[in-house]
Design an enzyme around this catalytic site. Structure first.
Site, short mmCIF file in Angstrom:
data_model
loop_
_atom_site.label_atom_id
_atom_site.label_comp_id
_atom_site.label_asym_id
_atom_site.label_seq_id
_atom_site.Cartn_x
_atom_site.Cartn_y
_atom_site.Cartn_z
N SER A 61 59.16 57.66 74.19
CA SER A 61 58.29 58.17 73.13
C SER A 61 58.59 59.65 72.90
O SER A 61 58.81 60.39 73.85
CB SER A 61 56.82 57.98 73.48
OG SER A 61 56.02 58.46 72.42
N LYS A 81 56.46 57.95 68.32
CA LYS A 81 55.92 59.23 68.82
C LYS A 81 54.41 59.06 69.02
O LYS A 81 53.73 58.46 68.18
CB LYS A 81 56.18 60.35 67.81
CG LYS A 81 55.50 61.69 68.14
CD LYS A 81 56.00 62.34 69.42
CE LYS A 81 55.19 63.59 69.80
NZ LYS A 81 55.61 64.16 71.11
N ASN A 113 60.61 70.76 77.39
CA ASN A 113 59.97 70.74 76.07
C ASN A 113 58.52 71.14 76.13
O ASN A 113 57.82 70.91 77.12
CB ASN A 113 60.11 69.35 75.42
CG ASN A 113 58.98 68.41 75.78
OD1 ASN A 113 57.91 68.44 75.18
ND2 ASN A 113 59.21 67.57 76.80
N MET A 148 56.58 70.49 72.93
CA MET A 148 56.54 70.11 71.52
C MET A 148 55.14 70.30 70.92
O MET A 148 55.00 70.67 69.76
CB MET A 148 56.97 68.65 71.35
CG MET A 148 58.37 68.34 71.88
SD MET A 148 59.67 69.25 71.06
CE MET A 148 59.65 68.48 69.45
N GLY A 149 54.12 69.99 71.71
CA GLY A 149 52.75 70.12 71.22
C GLY A 149 52.31 68.98 70.32
O GLY A 149 51.49 69.16 69.43
N ASN A 171 48.98 57.11 75.86
CA ASN A 171 49.54 58.25 76.58
C ASN A 171 48.41 58.98 77.30
O ASN A 171 47.57 59.61 76.66
CB ASN A 171 50.25 59.17 75.58
CG ASN A 171 50.94 60.35 76.23
OD1 ASN A 171 50.78 60.61 77.42
ND2 ASN A 171 51.72 61.08 75.44
N CYS A 230 47.11 63.51 78.32
CA CYS A 230 46.44 64.29 77.29
C CYS A 230 45.24 65.00 77.85
O CYS A 230 44.65 64.57 78.83
CB CYS A 230 46.04 63.37 76.15
SG CYS A 230 47.45 63.07 75.10
N GLY A 280 65.29 60.35 83.53
CA GLY A 280 66.53 60.70 84.22
C GLY A 280 67.72 59.79 84.02
O GLY A 280 68.72 59.94 84.71
O1 YRO Z 1 54.78 68.16 73.81
C1 YRO Z 1 54.70 66.95 73.53
O2 YRO Z 1 54.54 66.53 72.36
C2 YRO Z 1 54.88 66.02 74.65
N1 YRO Z 1 55.99 66.19 75.43
C3 YRO Z 1 56.24 65.38 76.52
O3 YRO Z 1 57.24 65.56 77.24
N2 YRO Z 1 55.36 64.40 76.81
C4 YRO Z 1 54.23 64.18 76.06
O4 YRO Z 1 53.47 63.26 76.39
C5 YRO Z 1 53.97 65.01 74.93
C6 YRO Z 1 52.72 64.81 74.12
C7 YRO Z 1 51.42 65.06 74.88
C8 YRO Z 1 51.09 66.46 75.30
C9 YRO Z 1 51.93 66.83 76.50
C10 YRO Z 1 51.29 67.50 74.21
C11 YRO Z 1 49.63 66.51 75.72
#
Ligand code: YRO
Length: 311
Positions: free
Chosen positions: A23, A48, A72, A74-75, A127, A130, A250
């Site tokens: 995802s 996503k 990452n 990404m948020g 997921n 969160c 990995g």
């Molecule tokens: O930053 C993300 O969108 C992100 N990156 C990840 O490696 N895993 C995730 O589950 C997410 C989305 C969820 C969260 C970390 C922003 C709360």
């Protein structure tokens, strides 16, 4: 080389092979999802993680490639759950896994209620990495909060649903999360999400490499393979037999796919290596996996799934 039988069953769905995208990887927009539909040896499409409302995500740079993986922050950029719920209902090329996330338990319940009321009959994945309550850890690191959200979900949700988990690093935590999950009719566990809050340092610039959160971010790629394998193995040893496992983390070679399955994974997803190599990675991994199976005299994944030997 003989073609192997790589079919895999998850919940009510049969997949042509074991490989998925992780995802977040090439699965946010219509164009990206259309690419996945055309990708050979990608058996299913994971979307996503979708939230109640669309999100732009964090400022760039928010993904950084490393020789040994990625970081990452990404948020959670995404187009909002109605887009992905529409998409999975019209996708006919291959099975889908609809990933959802919530900024609160109430958000999760609202999104899942709409999925329950929709015509979508495929697999959903919650997921759990969160935020739950400010000042508390992410939901999956709070076993009481995890139980509470799953209790609310299963008051009304009757479709196939699994959970995406972060890595655990303590054997007691494996016992604790498994004890919670075994009390609910989940179809699967997807393990692991990125290894949380690493920090990569650019020594030449004396600087971090991603912008949000002061540079702290989730680690993926080759450097997390042993963590991912430990989580697949430890959860396979503890979860009810009817809970399938998607191994994530990995994977860069067919041998890594083999190792995930040997630890008990039913399916295996690929994230960082797709970014590094492109969608052709699924053909290469499949060729390498089949060559290894030939060498070892295996015809199907069930011949070695979960059969890891101890010393
Ligand atoms: O930053 C993300 O969108 C992100 N990156 C990840 O490696 N895993 C995730 O589950 C997410 C989305 C969820 C969260 C970390 C922003 C709360």
């Amino acid at each position: 080389m003989t073609k192997k039988n790589l079919t895999t069953q998850l919940a009510n769905v049969t997949f042509d092979g074991p490989l998925l995208n992780a995802s977040g990887i090439h699965c946010q927009t219509s164009a990206e999802l259309a690419d996945l539909a055309k990708t050979s040896n990608l058996a299913g499409i994971v979307t996503k993680s979708a939230t109640l409302f669309p999100r732009k995500g964090n400022e760039n740079p928010r993904y950084h490639d490393l020789p040994y993986g990625s970081i990452n922050s990404m948020g959670l950029p995404n187009l909002g759950y109605p887009f992905y719920l529409d998409y999975v209902q019209q996708e006919k090329a291959k099975p889908t896994i609809l990933s959802v996330a919530g900024l609160s338990a109430d958000d999760v319940i609202e999104v899942l209620s709409d999925i329950q009321d929709s015509k979508y009959q495929g697999i959903t994945e919650l997921n759990l990495s969160c935020p739950n309550v400010p000042g508390k850890p992410q939901t999956a690191y709070d076993f009481v909060a995890t139980r509470k959200v799953l209790e609310r979900v299963f008051e009304f949700f009757t479709k196939p649903i699994g959970v995406k988990l972060p890595p655990y690093f303590d054997l007691v935590h494996f016992d604790q999360i498994a004890a919670v999950l075994n009390d609910f009719p989940i179809t699967h566990v997807n393990t692991v999400n990125s290894v949380g809050n690493g920090l990569v340092v650019d020594v030449a610039k004396e600087q971090v490499v991603t912008k949000a959160k002061g540079g702290f971010g989730g680690l993926g790629g080759a450097m997390i393979l042993p963590t991912a394998l430990a989580n697949v193995r430890a959860l396979r040893q503890r979860l009810n037999d009817n809970i399938a496992i998607i191994g994530t983390g990995g994977v860069t070679t067919g041998a890594d796919v083999f190792a995930h399955i040997l630890c008990g994974a039913d399916m295996v997803s690929v994230g960082t290596q797709v970014i590094k190599e492109g969608l052709g990675v699924y053909d290469r991994l499949t060729q390498e996996l089949e060559a290894l199976m030939t060498e070892k005299g295996y015809e199907r994944l069930a011949d070695f799934r979960g059969q890891l030997r101890e010393l």
